[in-house]
Design a protein around this motif. Structure first.
Motif, PDB file in Angstrom:
ATOM      1  N   ARG A 386       1.046 -59.209  16.118  1.00 61.50           N
ATOM      2  CA  ARG A 386       0.644 -60.595  16.355  1.00 61.50           C
ATOM      3  C   ARG A 386       1.842 -61.466  16.698  1.00 61.50           C
ATOM      4  O   ARG A 386       1.786 -62.289  17.619  1.00 61.50           O
ATOM      5  N   SER A 387       2.944 -61.293  15.971  1.00 66.92           N
ATOM      6  CA  SER A 387       4.124 -62.119  16.205  1.00 66.92           C
ATOM      7  C   SER A 387       4.654 -61.946  17.622  1.00 66.92           C
ATOM      8  O   SER A 387       5.024 -62.926  18.281  1.00 66.92           O
ATOM      9  N   LEU A 390       2.230 -63.656  20.057  1.00 64.37           N
ATOM     10  CA  LEU A 390       2.408 -65.105  20.032  1.00 64.37           C
ATOM     11  C   LEU A 390       3.661 -65.509  20.805  1.00 64.37           C
ATOM     12  O   LEU A 390       3.661 -66.490  21.555  1.00 64.37           O
ATOM     13  N   THR A 393       3.040 -65.601  24.478  1.00 63.04           N
ATOM     14  CA  THR A 393       2.295 -66.782  24.954  1.00 63.04           C
ATOM     15  C   THR A 393       3.211 -68.000  25.060  1.00 63.04           C
ATOM     16  O   THR A 393       3.105 -68.780  26.007  1.00 63.04           O
ATOM     17  N   ARG A 426      -5.740 -67.837  15.464  1.00 63.79           N
ATOM     18  CA  ARG A 426      -4.538 -68.575  15.830  1.00 63.79           C
ATOM     19  C   ARG A 426      -3.921 -67.989  17.097  1.00 63.79           C
ATOM     20  O   ARG A 426      -3.502 -68.716  18.005  1.00 63.79           O
ATOM     21  N   ALA A 427      -3.860 -66.665  17.177  1.00 60.95           N
ATOM     22  CA  ALA A 427      -3.274 -66.022  18.350  1.00 60.95           C
ATOM     23  C   ALA A 427      -4.099 -66.303  19.599  1.00 60.95           C
ATOM     24  O   ALA A 427      -3.551 -66.577  20.676  1.00 60.95           O
ATOM     25  N   TYR A 430      -3.464 -69.718  20.967  1.00 55.16           N
ATOM     26  CA  TYR A 430      -2.239 -69.740  21.771  1.00 55.16           C
ATOM     27  C   TYR A 430      -2.503 -69.160  23.159  1.00 55.16           C
ATOM     28  O   TYR A 430      -2.003 -69.669  24.168  1.00 55.16           O
TER      29      TYR A 430
END
Length: 467
Positions: A386-387, A390, A393, A426-427, A430
């Motif tokens: 995920r990091s 993100l 993006t 959340r992802a 973004y």
């Protein structure tokens, strides 16, 4: 006969202790509850087996039966007994208020957490709006008195090292799962079950002050991870409640480090929800209250989140100052390791640089954002799925600010590929931001293709099904 609300699958030690103290047998208690119910115009036929289910299996009968049980025990004890005291708290407040309290008394704090964690399956928490004002009292009380005087408790089950290690291990595993796959994964979301079924019974156990402090701190970290997972899935009202309970548990444990970290998470949530001004106050308060006791890496993260809030406010000078402070604290943490908690190990210079990209993107300084990206070390998508997604993006939008569509498309494509494996609202928010920022180039077929792929990834992340 009343049907239990839910099987907690853990013994109700409080009830068992009060029954023993009252001198009532299980038969006598069941008979008295039936009589009290009959006097209220209700017909029940509880037996000694029912009482055993309440004590050994932790079953909770429907209201108003907990009140009848408390009344029966009060008669035997010769003093008032509240349903919360027997481990059967009645939800008197509106469901929308459950979990938002920050009691001054530690024992009442456990009862408040019990009410919330035993009812957090309610859809009310998923649909209620985020209210930044709900953080006012918890933040004020924690900043004023960050530690309770004594964490000792008398109970039947003696809490030991193995129990404490299990709490920390569960929190660490949930955090790893959340970072890799997003807050919608089983390991990340199931930490709430662990809180209800393992942490709460331990809090009712027997432990001296030192053990109690670590027990509360471990419970606070579990609640923080639960809150972050809920936030990641867009359940901000639920996350807010977890964070408030986490901050209260940190105060009960006298842990300024954990409390600082929780309050920093609250500040980041407030920033993401559009309240950066309030977030600055929270992040600064977290840092100032813990600056003489928390590990440098914990303080460095607080300064990072302060910088992110300043950036959302468009305050470049304050953002730069907070970011520089974070960098200095990280350097100190790396040169003087000391006694540092493992739960903050994720905050590294590479993570700081990656966040600095977003800070400068938010400030509308794409050249600076891309320079910071050159300082950020590559992160393996296999460990930080995920990091990394993100980050792609944010890079895509920074390149759009720089009017470089080709690079934006390349990073956007990689973000879609990576985030297609993640369950994180959340992802996907973004990712949707990348699509919005590409609107000026909507006639380009490559943009249309990326938008189509992004919509499919968003649909999968939110529903688990391909659009």
């Amino acid at each position: 006969m009343g049907v239990s609300v839910h099987p907690a699958r853990t013994a109700n030690e409080e009830l068992a202790q009060l029954i023993e103290a009252s001198g009532m047998s299980h038969h006598a208690l069941a008979r008295r509850v039936n009589v009290l119910a009959e006097q209220a115009g209700l017909v029940f036929s509880y037996t000694h087996t029912s009482v055993t289910n309440w004590t050994r299996r932790g079953m909770i009968p429907r209201s108003p039966v907990p009140a009848f049980i408390a009344q029966a025990l009060a008669e035997g004890l010769g003093r008032p007994v509240d349903p919360a005291e027997i481990g059967m708290p009645e939800i008197r407040e509106s469901p929308r208020q459950v979990g938002l309290d920050f009691p001054r008394d530690a024992h009442e704090a456990v009862r408040t957490a019990t009410r919330f964690w035993s009812t957090m399956h309610r859809r009310t928490f998923l649909t209620a709006p985020f209210a930044v004002g709900a953080y006012s009292t918890p933040v004020t009380r924690w900043l004023a008195v960050p530690a309770d005087p004594d964490a000792a408790h008398l109970g039947r089950y003696r809490v030991g090292r193995q129990d404490l290690d299990a709490l920390w291990a569960a929190a660490a595993e949930a955090q790893r799962s959340d970072s890799k796959y997003g807050g919608g994964t089983g390991k990340a979301s199931n930490v709430t079950t662990f809180l209800n079924e393992r942490a709460l019974p331990l809090l009712r156990g027997h432990y001296p002050d030192a053990v109690g402090k670590e027990l509360y701190a471990g419970t606070a970290e579990l609640a923080r991870v639960a809150g972050w997972s809920a936030l990641d899935m867009g359940h901000h009202s639920l996350a807010q409640r977890h964070f408030i309970q986490a901050l209260r548990m940190a105060r009960a444990g006298g842990s300024l480090s954990v409390g600082c970290h929780v309050l920093t998470n609250m500040a980041l949530q407030s920033t993401l929800r559009g309240y950066p001004d309030e977030a600055v106050d929270m992040a600064q308060g977290a840092y100032d209250r813990a600056r003489h006791q928390a590990a440098p890496r914990v303080l460095a993260f607080a300064k990072l989140i302060e910088a992110r809030a300043h950036a959302r406010l468009g305050d470049a000078r304050s953002a730069a100052g907070a970011l520089a402070s974070s960098e200095r604290l990280l350097e100190r943490a790396d040169s003087e390791p000391g006694d540092e908690p493992t739960w903050i190990s994720y905050y590294t210079p590479a993570r700081m640089a990656a966040d600095a990209v977003e800070i400068h993107r938010d400030l509308g300084l794409p050249a600076a954002a891309l320079r910071w990206n050159n300082r950020a070390e590559p992160m393996p998508a296999s460990a930080f799925t995920r990091s990394v997604g993100l980050r792609m993006t944010v890079l895509a939008t920074a390149h759009l600010q720089h009017r470089d569509l080709d690079q934006a498309l390349a990073h956007g494509q990689r973000a879609v590929t990576i985030l297609s494996q993640v369950r994180s609202t959340r992802a996907t928010d973004y990712l949707a931001g990348v699509v919005r920022d590409m609107a000026p180039w909507h006639r380009d077929p490559r943009v249309a293709h990326l938008s189509h792929l992004a919509r499919k990834a968003i649909a999968f992340s939110r529903t688990g099904a391909v659009a």
